[in-house]
Scaffold this active site. Sequence first.
Site, mmCIF file in Angstrom:
data_model
loop_
_atom_site.group_PDB
_atom_site.id
_atom_site.type_symbol
_atom_site.label_atom_id
_atom_site.label_comp_id
_atom_site.label_asym_id
_atom_site.label_seq_id
_atom_site.Cartn_x
_atom_site.Cartn_y
_atom_site.Cartn_z
ATOM 1 C CD GLU A 17 23.276 46.965 0.559
ATOM 2 O OE1 GLU A 17 22.172 47.549 0.556
ATOM 3 O OE2 GLU A 17 24.364 47.548 0.484
ATOM 4 C CB THR A 48 26.763 45.972 -3.241
ATOM 5 O OG1 THR A 48 27.884 45.114 -3.056
ATOM 6 C CG2 THR A 48 26.058 46.189 -1.923
ATOM 7 C CE1 TYR A 49 26.841 45.681 -11.961
ATOM 8 C CE2 TYR A 49 27.610 47.943 -11.983
ATOM 9 C CZ TYR A 49 27.348 46.758 -12.632
ATOM 10 O OH TYR A 49 27.585 46.669 -13.973
ATOM 11 C CG HIS A 79 22.740 47.028 -4.992
ATOM 12 N ND1 HIS A 79 23.226 47.762 -3.931
ATOM 13 C CD2 HIS A 79 21.827 46.173 -4.453
ATOM 14 C CE1 HIS A 79 22.638 47.387 -2.814
ATOM 15 N NE2 HIS A 79 21.782 46.408 -3.095
ATOM 16 N N GLY A 110 25.877 55.674 -8.418
ATOM 17 C CA GLY A 110 27.260 55.304 -8.108
ATOM 18 C C GLY A 110 28.080 56.540 -7.806
ATOM 19 C CG ASP A 111 29.576 57.580 -4.644
ATOM 20 O OD1 ASP A 111 28.997 58.671 -4.757
ATOM 21 O OD2 ASP A 111 29.275 56.713 -3.805
ATOM 22 C CD GLN A 176 24.133 55.817 3.088
ATOM 23 O OE1 GLN A 176 24.257 54.640 3.406
ATOM 24 N NE2 GLN A 176 24.839 56.356 2.125
HETATM 25 P P1 FAD Z 1 21.203 60.122 -7.604
HETATM 26 O O1 FAD Z 1 19.787 59.794 -7.340
HETATM 27 O O2 FAD Z 1 21.572 60.431 -9.023
HETATM 28 O O3 FAD Z 1 21.567 61.362 -6.649
HETATM 29 C C1 FAD Z 1 22.885 61.895 -6.604
HETATM 30 C C2 FAD Z 1 22.823 63.399 -6.287
HETATM 31 O O4 FAD Z 1 22.164 64.095 -7.353
HETATM 32 C C3 FAD Z 1 22.012 63.732 -5.017
HETATM 33 O O5 FAD Z 1 22.630 64.815 -4.385
HETATM 34 C C4 FAD Z 1 20.638 64.124 -5.548
HETATM 35 O O6 FAD Z 1 19.992 65.077 -4.715
HETATM 36 C C5 FAD Z 1 20.950 64.705 -6.920
HETATM 37 N N1 FAD Z 1 19.918 64.346 -7.932
HETATM 38 C C6 FAD Z 1 19.265 63.160 -8.052
HETATM 39 N N2 FAD Z 1 18.441 63.162 -9.107
HETATM 40 C C7 FAD Z 1 18.571 64.380 -9.680
HETATM 41 C C8 FAD Z 1 18.003 64.967 -10.834
HETATM 42 N N3 FAD Z 1 17.116 64.286 -11.595
HETATM 43 N N4 FAD Z 1 18.365 66.240 -11.151
HETATM 44 C C9 FAD Z 1 19.260 66.931 -10.383
HETATM 45 N N5 FAD Z 1 19.845 66.396 -9.270
HETATM 46 C C10 FAD Z 1 19.513 65.147 -8.937
HETATM 47 N N6 FAD Z 1 27.010 52.501 -4.791
HETATM 48 C C11 FAD Z 1 27.627 51.583 -5.586
HETATM 49 O O7 FAD Z 1 28.584 51.916 -6.307
HETATM 50 N N7 FAD Z 1 27.232 50.257 -5.589
HETATM 51 C C12 FAD Z 1 26.188 49.818 -4.824
HETATM 52 O O8 FAD Z 1 25.848 48.632 -4.852
HETATM 53 C C13 FAD Z 1 25.521 50.773 -3.964
HETATM 54 N N8 FAD Z 1 24.465 50.388 -3.197
HETATM 55 C C14 FAD Z 1 23.797 51.320 -2.441
HETATM 56 C C15 FAD Z 1 22.672 50.921 -1.693
HETATM 57 C C16 FAD Z 1 21.960 51.838 -0.932
HETATM 58 C C17 FAD Z 1 20.736 51.383 -0.159
HETATM 59 C C18 FAD Z 1 22.390 53.206 -0.899
HETATM 60 C C19 FAD Z 1 21.634 54.206 -0.046
HETATM 61 C C20 FAD Z 1 23.501 53.611 -1.637
HETATM 62 C C21 FAD Z 1 24.215 52.689 -2.415
HETATM 63 N N9 FAD Z 1 25.327 53.060 -3.190
HETATM 64 C C22 FAD Z 1 25.970 52.129 -3.976
HETATM 65 C C23 FAD Z 1 25.861 54.438 -3.115
HETATM 66 C C24 FAD Z 1 25.313 55.375 -4.201
HETATM 67 O O9 FAD Z 1 25.773 54.973 -5.476
HETATM 68 C C25 FAD Z 1 25.812 56.785 -3.863
HETATM 69 O O10 FAD Z 1 25.216 57.247 -2.676
HETATM 70 C C26 FAD Z 1 25.746 57.841 -4.964
HETATM 71 O O11 FAD Z 1 26.518 58.965 -4.527
HETATM 72 C C27 FAD Z 1 24.355 58.375 -5.269
HETATM 73 O O12 FAD Z 1 23.578 57.431 -5.857
HETATM 74 P P2 FAD Z 1 22.007 57.736 -6.149
HETATM 75 O O13 FAD Z 1 21.479 56.598 -6.893
HETATM 76 O O14 FAD Z 1 21.312 58.155 -4.905
HETATM 77 O O15 FAD Z 1 22.198 59.013 -7.109
#
Ligand code: FAD
Length: 291
Positions: A17, A48-49, A79, A110-111, A176
């Site tokens: 990555e 990454t994005y 991403h 995303g966050d 993660q």
């Molecule tokens: P989600 O899958 O939406 O999950 C977020 C929260 O909601 C979790 O607590 C989950 O339990 C809950 N949830 C999920 N789906 C549902 C549902 N259907 N109904 C109810 N609750 C639900 N961030 C960036 O900005 N840019 C990047 O390039 C980037 N790359 C990353 C690469 C990796 C390998 C990882 C592990 C993370 C990366 N992140 C990146 C960080 C990521 O955006 C954050 O961790 C963010 O807080 C959660 O993203 P997610 O896609 O897991 O969200």
Amino acid sequence: MKISEIVKPGQTAFTFEIFPPKKDSPIETIYKTLDGLHQLKPDFISVTYGAGGSANGGNKTVEIAQIIREKYGIESAVHLTCLYNDKNDVDEVLRDLDARGIKNILALRGDANPQYEIKHDFAHASDMISYIKSKGDYHVMAACYPEGHLEAESLDADVWNLRKKVDAGADHLLSQLFFDNEAFYRFRDKADAADIRVPIEAGIMPVVSKSSIERMVTMCGASLPPKFTKMMAKYENYPDAIRDAGIAYAIDQIVDLASHGVDGIHLYTMNNPYVATKISEAVNGILRFDR
Ligand code: FAD
């Protein structure tokens, strides 16, 4: 090419990555990183994005993914986050990917960042995953959290939400970072019990400086086993020593994961070819013995 065509079941993927250069740096600064990384022949490199999506230079991600494929001959993945992108934005990114021949997407929520305006078409990554899947033949990956996502009420609840991403069409999971392999094995057992049957790559972050560990642990809440904290306490003020200790720790994690039959190692390179090279040289024979 789709990533599913590169790594066969039973083999251990080795993937990298990287992140794009800062907004005001020219895109060419990424060449220095890629010149060092491509010769290690990872199975793919993901890019990454940035927070804020296309409003914040998100298109550099796609451009770099194309450079990785075309200039360096390595498969790439972009991403893509959905907090700052609506359906129209995602459509535009998909058209751009199609034009550049990129088939692999890590779909993320995303966050929240108060600097940027949140859009509301997709509440969770799972919503964007099913949308992307309905739009074409892409290899869609999703994030997973061996110790649970920080917002989830428990690891079990997070694993059930992970199952929603797989049901929505995620083909492959990238984890993660973590420093305790036992946590990863417990998570893998829970994923198995939840009938999650797609490959799960283990995210490994070599800690090579004191500042990087403080930043990372605050961001993701990874637990630190005594072996790790002892190492940090002893070497954190000696840059060469902490770098070498961090590399050795990552190698040790990878060897253990490989012998436990992990589907893949996703190395957070932090755009540092020196560290990636040291690790690759040490684990190449282990990860590639059946290729
Ligand atoms: P989600 O899958 O939406 O999950 C977020 C929260 O909601 C979790 O607590 C989950 O339990 C809950 N949830 C999920 N789906 C549902 C549902 N259907 N109904 C109810 N609750 C639900 N961030 C960036 O900005 N840019 C990047 O390039 C980037 N790359 C990353 C690469 C990796 C390998 C990882 C592990 C993370 C990366 N992140 C990146 C960080 C990521 O955006 C954050 O961790 C963010 O807080 C959660 O993203 P997610 O896609 O897991 O969200």
